[in-house]
Scaffold this motif. Structure first.
Motif, short mmCIF file in Angstrom:
data_model
loop_
_atom_site.label_atom_id
_atom_site.label_comp_id
_atom_site.label_asym_id
_atom_site.label_seq_id
_atom_site.Cartn_x
_atom_site.Cartn_y
_atom_site.Cartn_z
N MET A 464 3.51 45.41 -10.99
CA MET A 464 4.60 44.50 -11.34
C MET A 464 5.03 44.72 -12.78
SD MET A 464 2.96 41.15 -9.43
CE MET A 464 4.20 39.92 -9.84
N ASN A 465 4.07 44.82 -13.67
CA ASN A 465 4.39 45.03 -15.08
C ASN A 465 5.02 46.40 -15.34
OD1 ASN A 465 3.61 42.51 -16.12
ND2 ASN A 465 1.46 43.12 -16.23
N LYS A 466 4.56 47.38 -14.59
CA LYS A 466 5.15 48.71 -14.74
C LYS A 466 6.59 48.74 -14.25
CE LYS A 466 4.51 53.56 -13.37
NZ LYS A 466 3.68 54.52 -12.57
N LEU A 467 6.86 48.02 -13.15
CA LEU A 467 8.20 48.02 -12.56
C LEU A 467 9.23 47.44 -13.53
CD1 LEU A 467 10.08 48.47 -10.14
CD2 LEU A 467 9.41 46.21 -9.30
N THR A 468 8.90 46.34 -14.18
CA THR A 468 9.87 45.71 -15.08
C THR A 468 9.80 46.25 -16.49
OG1 THR A 468 8.34 43.93 -15.68
CG2 THR A 468 9.73 43.59 -13.73
N GLY A 469 8.65 46.79 -16.87
CA GLY A 469 8.46 47.26 -18.24
C GLY A 469 8.30 46.15 -19.25
N ASP A 470 8.18 44.91 -18.77
CA ASP A 470 8.09 43.77 -19.68
C ASP A 470 6.66 43.31 -19.96
OD1 ASP A 470 10.86 43.59 -19.90
OD2 ASP A 470 11.03 42.27 -18.15
N ASN A 471 5.72 43.70 -19.08
CA ASN A 471 4.32 43.30 -19.23
C ASN A 471 4.17 41.78 -19.38
OD1 ASN A 471 3.09 45.92 -19.10
ND2 ASN A 471 3.91 46.29 -21.15
N LEU A 472 4.90 41.04 -18.55
CA LEU A 472 4.91 39.58 -18.66
C LEU A 472 3.86 38.90 -17.79
CD1 LEU A 472 8.78 38.93 -18.53
CD2 LEU A 472 7.30 38.93 -20.55
N ILE A 473 3.32 39.61 -16.81
CA ILE A 473 2.40 38.99 -15.85
C ILE A 473 0.97 39.12 -16.35
CG2 ILE A 473 1.64 38.90 -13.44
CD1 ILE A 473 4.60 38.36 -13.77
N ASP A 474 0.30 37.98 -16.47
CA ASP A 474 -1.10 37.95 -16.88
C ASP A 474 -1.98 37.85 -15.64
OD1 ASP A 474 -3.21 37.44 -19.11
OD2 ASP A 474 -3.56 35.84 -17.65
N LEU A 475 -2.89 38.80 -15.47
CA LEU A 475 -3.72 38.88 -14.26
C LEU A 475 -4.52 37.60 -14.06
CD1 LEU A 475 -5.07 40.27 -11.86
CD2 LEU A 475 -6.63 41.39 -13.48
N ALA A 476 -5.20 37.13 -15.07
CA ALA A 476 -6.07 35.96 -14.91
C ALA A 476 -5.27 34.73 -14.52
CB ALA A 476 -6.83 35.71 -16.22
N ASP A 477 -4.08 34.55 -15.09
CA ASP A 477 -3.28 33.37 -14.78
C ASP A 477 -2.71 33.44 -13.36
OD1 ASP A 477 -2.12 30.87 -15.60
OD2 ASP A 477 -0.19 31.89 -15.68
N LEU A 478 -2.27 34.62 -12.96
CA LEU A 478 -1.75 34.77 -11.60
C LEU A 478 -2.86 34.55 -10.59
CD1 LEU A 478 1.00 35.54 -10.21
CD2 LEU A 478 0.02 37.80 -9.88
N LYS A 479 -4.03 35.09 -10.86
CA LYS A 479 -5.17 34.92 -9.96
C LYS A 479 -5.54 33.45 -9.83
CE LYS A 479 -9.98 36.35 -9.24
NZ LYS A 479 -11.14 37.08 -9.80
N ARG A 480 -5.54 32.72 -10.95
CA ARG A 480 -5.86 31.30 -10.91
C ARG A 480 -4.92 30.53 -9.97
NH1 ARG A 480 -3.44 27.21 -12.87
NH2 ARG A 480 -2.05 28.48 -14.16
#
Length: 610
Positions: A464-480
């Motif tokens: 996801m972060n590679k697709l947008t190039g924004d690096n906005l998604i945090d793994l730990a927060d999404l997992k929670r």
């Protein structure tokens, strides 16, 4: 509440009052296809049409050969009138946008609904329409923007509850027996949304809706009652003595472009044609992103910098400004219907071609930073509220996080070309949806640039972060957030509104059979792989437009009908300058073209009777 002055600027430069109403069942409104005595507003002062100095080339001119234009032309020809049917596009585009549609139609208390055990009624449908439309601009004021829109809405709900289905059935149109549940709303009985499933998919999709009217018009052309004028672009409505008496414009060079492809605008000549009646059926503004942004309302936040386009390039809004210059009043230009689940088409037909996902209720929806949306921003619930929530983030995209199991059962794609089983009436191919992901959806997963597929959540987030190039998604927060939702699946009851919605959907046999995956954890490896879908804003419908009375006559700024001038379809807000109000219940755009085209065609035929 919005005041009557918001976004009153016109798109050409389009132009553009408070009150709500209780249920008023005036079934007489549709007794003559919506041609009512209420339109007598200034009839004594304004003739039905005025004779021009030039001899007439036909009894009527119809501008636009989409669905509304075909229906109006068919009605005129059936009444014995001679009609010129003009369009700037070549013959390959006959039928317009409707050809590309999924073919969804809104019926009330239909045979299909009763077969599925759905209890619907005109009263429930009207309750839903009012709660969805939110009419608040002069409903009781003859000069209000919503005055005629409200009357058209009442007439249309009566039509959808009455003769609409039998009329189309008599023309050979049929429907898939499982009724879809679109726009489920915001959570209150009297608020936005369909209380019950009402989305009837035409067997044969959009082309099957167009077909009976195209056949009628082509038959009339053979008999000399209709003359096609392809590649005739109207640049002006001719006004004589305060009435419209014809059109003039440019002849564009011939084109052999396939349906939907962008065509040349090279002018090779000009024309002038005269008739006592002109019906404008030219569609909306969805392909003109500048016009969309110019009329974008503050209530939906800032207009997106990037949007995909859900309609062909010819949906440019030109005739709105041209009709306004002839005196027509444009109302509610800030009301529009754009989707939040747009995909960039890996095999585009028109410029910026986008395809919409019609989602079931189970995918998790996150903003660009990976924050889960709350109710009513749930797949399939409240399109425009979700649109506002997305733009409020400062980004013009969002994410579905889902599973292969959900995608296979719940994803449908808009467009007749994306549903070959339904469009081609292929029963075996349709049945194959039971055991496999539909091929068009699988192709988008494999080829579409908006899809990320992974076997683990860390891999998914990295993609996801590679697709947008924004690096906005945090793994730990999404997992929670995903794990919190997954824990709510363990019981048949829950506090999670989306999970409640899934269980509500599974209580409806139609959703269980075709549109809702069994409740499961997103992180269940047996349901995988995991899939993330970047969702873009997709332009689609204009909800405001030329204000018309219940005969389809275009009104001027003072509320008087302009002699000889009618409008139907999207250019007229599907009736009255905005029959939907602020939002749509879905399945009502094709139906609005059918109803308003039929109404205007019959009224114009009556006005030209000798």
């Amino acid at each position: 509440m919005e005041n009557s002055t918001e976004n009153s600027a016109s798109p050409a430069g389009i132009s553009g009052a408070s009150g709500t109403s209780g249920i008023s069942r005036r079934r007489a409104l549709t007794a003559a296809g919506g041609v009512l005595a209420g339109a007598a507003l200034a009839q004594a002062a304004v003739p039905a049409f005025a004779a021009s100095g030039a001899s007439s080339d036909a009894d009527a001119i119809v501008v636009g050969h989409g669905l509304a234009g075909l229906v109006a032309t068919a009605e005129l020809a059936a009444a014995g009138r001679k009609v010129l049917l003009l369009d700037q596009e070549p013959e390959s585009n006959l039928g317009g946008q409707a050809f590309w549609s999924f073919g969804g139609l809104f019926f009330v208390d239909s045979e299909e609904q009763r077969l599925m055990g759905i209890k619907d009624s005109p009263e429930l449908a009207w309750q839903d329409w009012l709660g969805t439309a939110g009419f608040d601009r002069g409903v009781s004021d003859p000069g209000g923007q919503d005055y005629w829109a409200h009357k058209w809405a009442e007439a249309y709900v009566d039509f959808a509850s009455g003769e609409k289905r039998s009329w189309l059935h008599g023309l050979g149109v049929r429907w898939f027996p499982i009724v879809g549940w679109a726009e489920r709303g915001g959570g209150l009985a009297d608020g936005h949304g369909n209380s019950v499933p009402r989305f009837h998919v035409t067997w044969g999709t959009g082309p099957a809706v167009v077909e009976p009217f195209e056949k009628k018009v082509r038959a009339a052309a053979k008999d000399g009652r209709v003359t096609f004028k392809f590649r005739h672009r109207v640049d002006e409505l001719i006004v004589t003595g305060g009435a419209v008496t014809g059109v003039s414009g440019s002849i564009l060079e011939p084109s052999d472009a396939a349906r939907g492809k962008q065509t040349s605008r090279t002018v090779v000549g000009d024309f002038e044609l005269n008739a006592p009646v002109v019906i404008v059926t030219s569609g909306g503004i969805g392909a003109n992103h500048d016009l969309v942004r110019r009329n974008w309302p503050d209530r939906l936040g800032s207009p997106p910098k990037f949007m995909v386009t859900g309609v062909p390039a010819y949906v440019d809004g030109r005739m709105l400004a041209i009709t306004e210059q002839a005196g027509g009043r444009i109302v509610n230009p800030d009301r529009m219907w754009h989707y939040t689940e747009g995909l960039r088409n890996y095999d585009p037909i028109w410029p910026g071609h986008g395809i919409r996902i019609l989602p079931g209720p189970s995918s998790m929806w996150f903003d660009a930073k990976g924050r889960r949306f709350s109710s009513p921003d749930i797949p399939g619930y409240d399109t425009l509220h979700t649109l506002g929530s997305i733009t409020a983030t400062g980004y013009d995209y969002s994410w579905f996080v889902t599973t292969q199991k959900i995608m296979a059962k719940e994803f449908a794609l808009s467009g007749s070309e994306q549903n070959p089983d339904l469009t081609n009436k292929d029963i075996l191919q349709l049945l194959s949806r039971i055991w496999q992901t539909p091929e068009p959806i699988q192709r988008f997963r494999d080829k579409g640039e908006d899809f990320v597929v992974a076997t683990s959540l860390p891999q998914l987030v990295a993609g996801m972060n590679k697709l947008t190039g924004d690096n906005l998604i945090d793994l730990a927060d999404l997992k929670r957030q995903i794990e919190a939702r997954d824990r709510e699946i363990e019981n048949p009851y829950t506090k999670d509104v989306q999970v409640m919605g899934i269980r509500n959907a599974l209580a409806y046999p139609g959703d269980t059979l075709s549109r809702t995956a069994s409740a499961h954890r997103i992180l269940d490896s047996g349901a995988g792989p995991l899939i993330a879908v970047r969702l873009n804003i997709l332009t689609r419908k204009t909800l405001g437009g030329l204000q018309t009375d219940l005969s389809g006559r275009v009104l001027d700024a003072s509320g008087h009908p302009i002699g000889g001038l009618y409008a139907a379809g999207e250019v007229a807000g599907f009736g009255g300058g905005g029959v939907h109000g602020y939002r749509s219940l879905e399945g009502t755009f094709l139906g609005g073209c059918l109803f308003s085209g039929r109404t205007a065609g019959r009224a114009a035929a009556s006005a030209t009777a000798t």
